[in-house]
Structures are given as C-alpha cells and as structure tokens.
Design a protein around this motif. Sequence first.
Motif, mmCIF file in Angstrom:
data_model
loop_
_atom_site.group_PDB
_atom_site.id
_atom_site.type_symbol
_atom_site.label_atom_id
_atom_site.label_comp_id
_atom_site.label_asym_id
_atom_site.label_seq_id
_atom_site.Cartn_x
_atom_site.Cartn_y
_atom_site.Cartn_z
ATOM 1 N N MET A 37 0.831 -1.216 0.000
ATOM 2 C CA MET A 37 0.000 0.000 0.000
ATOM 3 C C MET A 37 0.862 1.262 0.000
ATOM 4 N N GLU A 38 0.387 2.246 -0.676
ATOM 5 C CA GLU A 38 1.116 3.505 -0.780
ATOM 6 C C GLU A 38 1.154 4.247 0.548
ATOM 7 N N VAL A 39 2.093 5.125 0.647
ATOM 8 C CA VAL A 39 2.188 5.943 1.850
ATOM 9 C C VAL A 39 0.897 6.710 2.083
ATOM 10 N N GLY A 40 0.333 6.504 3.237
ATOM 11 C CA GLY A 40 -0.809 7.319 3.649
ATOM 12 C C GLY A 40 -2.015 7.217 2.751
ATOM 13 N N SER A 41 -2.137 6.151 2.015
ATOM 14 C CA SER A 41 -3.242 6.129 1.071
ATOM 15 C C SER A 41 -4.538 5.676 1.726
ATOM 16 N N MET A 42 -4.441 5.185 2.940
ATOM 17 C CA MET A 42 -5.681 4.805 3.615
ATOM 18 C C MET A 42 -6.491 6.060 3.920
ATOM 19 N N PRO A 43 -7.801 5.986 3.699
ATOM 20 C CA PRO A 43 -8.608 7.169 4.003
ATOM 21 C C PRO A 43 -8.472 7.528 5.474
ATOM 22 N N TYR A 44 -8.275 8.784 5.708
ATOM 23 C CA TYR A 44 -8.061 9.215 7.074
ATOM 24 C C TYR A 44 -9.386 9.675 7.663
ATOM 25 N N ALA A 45 -9.695 9.204 8.864
ATOM 26 C CA ALA A 45 -10.974 9.553 9.482
ATOM 27 C C ALA A 45 -10.816 10.815 10.330
ATOM 28 N N TRP A 46 -11.325 11.912 9.826
ATOM 29 C CA TRP A 46 -11.247 13.167 10.576
ATOM 30 C C TRP A 46 -12.442 13.265 11.505
ATOM 31 N N PRO A 47 -12.213 13.676 12.743
ATOM 32 C CA PRO A 47 -13.355 13.879 13.645
ATOM 33 C C PRO A 47 -14.301 14.934 13.073
ATOM 34 N N GLU A 48 -15.575 14.769 13.360
ATOM 35 C CA GLU A 48 -16.591 15.646 12.776
ATOM 36 C C GLU A 48 -16.379 17.119 13.073
ATOM 37 N N ASP A 49 -15.854 17.410 14.268
ATOM 38 C CA ASP A 49 -15.773 18.819 14.660
ATOM 39 C C ASP A 49 -14.408 19.419 14.374
ATOM 40 N N THR A 50 -13.646 18.796 13.489
ATOM 41 C CA THR A 50 -12.320 19.324 13.179
ATOM 42 C C THR A 50 -12.440 20.736 12.593
ATOM 43 N N ASP A 51 -11.628 21.633 13.107
ATOM 44 C CA ASP A 51 -11.644 23.014 12.628
ATOM 45 C C ASP A 51 -10.482 23.215 11.654
ATOM 46 N N PHE A 52 -10.783 23.170 10.382
ATOM 47 C CA PHE A 52 -9.726 23.258 9.377
ATOM 48 C C PHE A 52 -9.422 24.703 9.020
ATOM 49 N N ALA A 53 -8.140 24.990 8.857
ATOM 50 C CA ALA A 53 -7.772 26.243 8.201
ATOM 51 C C ALA A 53 -7.860 25.987 6.703
ATOM 52 N N LEU A 54 -8.419 26.938 5.963
ATOM 53 C CA LEU A 54 -8.560 26.755 4.520
ATOM 54 C C LEU A 54 -7.407 27.423 3.781
ATOM 55 N N TRP A 55 -6.742 26.658 2.977
ATOM 56 C CA TRP A 55 -5.674 27.220 2.142
ATOM 57 C C TRP A 55 -6.049 26.999 0.696
ATOM 58 N N GLU A 56 -6.171 28.100 -0.022
ATOM 59 C CA GLU A 56 -6.484 27.999 -1.447
ATOM 60 C C GLU A 56 -5.208 27.986 -2.258
ATOM 61 N N LEU A 57 -5.194 27.165 -3.250
ATOM 62 C CA LEU A 57 -4.028 27.112 -4.121
ATOM 63 C C LEU A 57 -4.461 27.343 -5.564
ATOM 64 N N ASP A 58 -3.774 28.281 -6.197
ATOM 65 C CA ASP A 58 -4.058 28.578 -7.594
ATOM 66 C C ASP A 58 -2.977 27.990 -8.495
ATOM 67 N N VAL A 59 -3.354 27.760 -9.707
ATOM 68 C CA VAL A 59 -2.345 27.433 -10.713
ATOM 69 C C VAL A 59 -1.592 28.727 -11.033
ATOM 70 N N LEU A 60 -0.278 28.678 -10.977
ATOM 71 C CA LEU A 60 0.508 29.900 -11.191
ATOM 72 C C LEU A 60 0.636 30.216 -12.680
ATOM 73 N N ASP A 61 0.976 29.201 -13.444
ATOM 74 C CA ASP A 61 1.140 29.413 -14.873
ATOM 75 C C ASP A 61 -0.147 28.969 -15.554
ATOM 76 N N ARG A 62 -0.960 29.939 -15.935
ATOM 77 C CA ARG A 62 -2.293 29.604 -16.428
ATOM 78 C C ARG A 62 -2.387 29.606 -17.947
ATOM 79 N N ASP A 63 -1.250 29.653 -18.623
ATOM 80 C CA ASP A 63 -1.287 29.538 -20.081
ATOM 81 C C ASP A 63 -1.441 28.072 -20.463
#
Length: 424
Positions: free
Chosen positions: A1-27
């Motif tokens: 099995m691949e590294v960390g490929s097992m689905p990870y069970a996050w607790p329901e009340d986990t408070d995630f910080a949201l990080w948006e990622l854009d494609v830099l080179d959009r051509d």
Amino acid sequence: MEVGSMPYAWPEDTDFALWELDVLDRDCPFCGRMMYVCDHRYRRVHTLDGPVQLVCKLNHCPDPRCPGHAKTKSPELEVTIALPKWAIGWDVFCWIGHRRFSRHWSITQIRGELFDSFGIKVSDDSLTRYARHYQVMLAARQQDPEALRRQYDSVGEIILSIDGLQPEKGHETLYVVRELTQKRVWFAEPLISATADEVRRLIRKAKAWAESLGKPVALWLSDRQDAFVTGIAAEFPDVPHRYCDNHFLRDVAKPVLEADSHAKVAMRKKVRGLRTIEQAVLKRQRVVDAKPHEADAAVTLTSMDPPAAVPDADSGDGVVLDYCAAVRGILNNDQGGPLHPPGLQMAEALSEVRDSIQRNVDAQKGGSQNSNSADWPAASTVDSKPFETNKKRSASTSRTSRKSPRPSNPESGPAPSGERRLKD
Ligand SMILES: [Zn+2]
C-alpha cells in the motif's frame, strides 16, 4: 500500500484552516490560451499548526478542441505542502523523520508524542511508511537516472522549488528540492547549519539533474531567503525566481484574519435589533389587515413564522423589511480570505446601507413624518442574539476563513474526508 493512502478519518468537529491554491502558470501548454478554473480538489492534511483543508483550483483550457481541454492542471505548489496521498504536511513529515532517525525514537513513542503535543493521530502503520519514505528520500534512491528520464519524457519544461523545512527551532533543517510539474521530490538533505555554500551545492545538484534530463528550467520558486536568492542567481542566471506566494499568504493570513474577525464582532455588536424591527413592522401590518374584521383582534404576533400579510414591497413597511434582509445578509456573510477580508466587505456594505438610508431621510426632509415612527423600538436596545436564525453558510469554495464548512451541511460542503478524486 502507498504511503498514507488509507482514508483518514477526521473527527466531525475538526476546525480546518482553509488554504487555497491557484495554478501559477495559467497559459494552456498546448495553445497558450488563458486556462479557466474547471474544478476544485479538496485535501485535508495535518500540519504542526493544526489541520488544514487545501482547496486546489484545477485549470483547463476553455477550447474544447484543444488537447489542453481534457487535461486538468493542478496548482504547482500543492506538492510543497504535502505530497500526493499524504495525510500530513511536510512539517509533520520532517518532524517524524527527525524523531525516528536523529533521535532514534520508536514508532510507538512518535505516535504518542504526535498526539500529545499536536493532537495528530497517525497509525503505527502509516508512521512506519512515512519514516521509510523519509529514509528513502534522504538516501536519494529515487535517483535512478533511467526511471527519471522516462518520467520526464513528455515534459517540456521543469519548475523547481527549494525549501528549508525546520519543524522546530534549533534542530537541523531539511532542505528539499522538488520538481513541481511531476510532483516529485528530487532530493533532500538535512543540514545543521546551512551556509550559502551548502545551499549553493544543492542548487548546483539540481542543475546537474536538469541537464542530465535535457530539460530547461522555466522557473524557480522559494521563500527567497538570501542563500536561495544568491545561489539560484549564480547557477541559473537567466531563470526567473519567484517568491512562493503561498508562503507569503500563509504568513500574513493569520494576523489579517484575526484582526478582521475582531472588527466583524464589533460591527455585529453595534448593528443589532433587526428582528425587533421586523416584528414591529409585521405586527403593525397584522393590525392594519385585521381592522376590517375587527372581531378577532387576537393579533399578538409572537413568532416570526412566515407572516400571513407580507407588506407590499413598495410600501414603507416593505422597504423597511428589505433593508432588514439586506443588513442580515451583510452581517452573516463570512466569505472572503486574507486578500478580501470578510470584515472589510462587511464595513463597506454597511456604510452603503447607511448612505442609502441617509439619502431616503434627506429626500423625506420637509415632507410629512411617518406618524407611526415613534412606536418603533430603538435599533440597539434589543435582544442579544438576533442573528442566529437564518445563518446561511453557503459553503463556497472560495472561502478562506479559519472556520471550516461543517459536516452538518454535507451536500454543499467539500468532500467529507480525505481527498476527493477528480472525476475524469
Ligand atoms: Zn489550449
């Protein structure tokens, strides 16, 4: 099995910080057109600073006849936060590697400490895989030149990044050189003290790799610390070197959003009493409507349930209700990220409302006063939680607030756990 490929069970009340990622080179790599965002991929990873939800904006070419239409492009920087399939970020990964190989901790010890100090739950199996991966990375066994050349056969240009990862002050820093188009770690070295010469040696090594592949380097990305800037300029004089805006955003996002959040609280405290105003309007409306029948004058309106008599939109009362609805929408809006702080939007919208009301008042000056206005409660003397109802949380993917979309709203929120794969 691949590294960390097992689905990870996050607790329901986990408070995630949201990080948006854009494609830099959009051509578009095929026709050069500007690509559009066509989908989002959500990933959740542990970092030493807390759980993070990555919102990866995927791009494709808008032209259906172009080969770039069927191929989506992921944000280049995703791999600098976590490798594909990882449930942890690089900082946690380095922390694990350091504990395992510099301090010779057991996996059990690492698991316990990760949980006690950071609240990060990782199974022994996964920890073992991460540790092995770390070891392989340092041993640079993936430097098999033939395998590498095959992987880069169809690649036109290379984008490189260098990063010094130091999970804790005072410890060695792991320097990682990554190639972003193929999402590969080229090599990594832990350095106790990184002199400019040491760093330059790593950059020279990356240059040798690129040359052996026969591929041009289109771009370097880093946090632009001095040793990187001088080393890259010396070894790659003609290659642009960009500040990795992700680092920058991460650094400024927290204080900006904290200040913004305080401002929002202050504004909500000041703008209160919507519900009371609405109730007064509706109650008066009932009285007006009830008058012709007069008999059953039981018109004590106690609930805000859909009123039988909605005031005509053009009537004065209708206008008041419209204002209330608009203000409630403004107060409940928490969309926006560090670049468009929600509090700032709130302040702008509220002053627009104030100006609008002022214009109405000015227009009315000299005209007859509304005889009922004295019955109206003052807007700021009323119940303490007028905004709890109707709290719309449209889980827009463009939000970058500290609050996560709650699992109670699953159909509009991002994938509930792990990584949502692209539907191709
Ligand atoms: Zn195209």
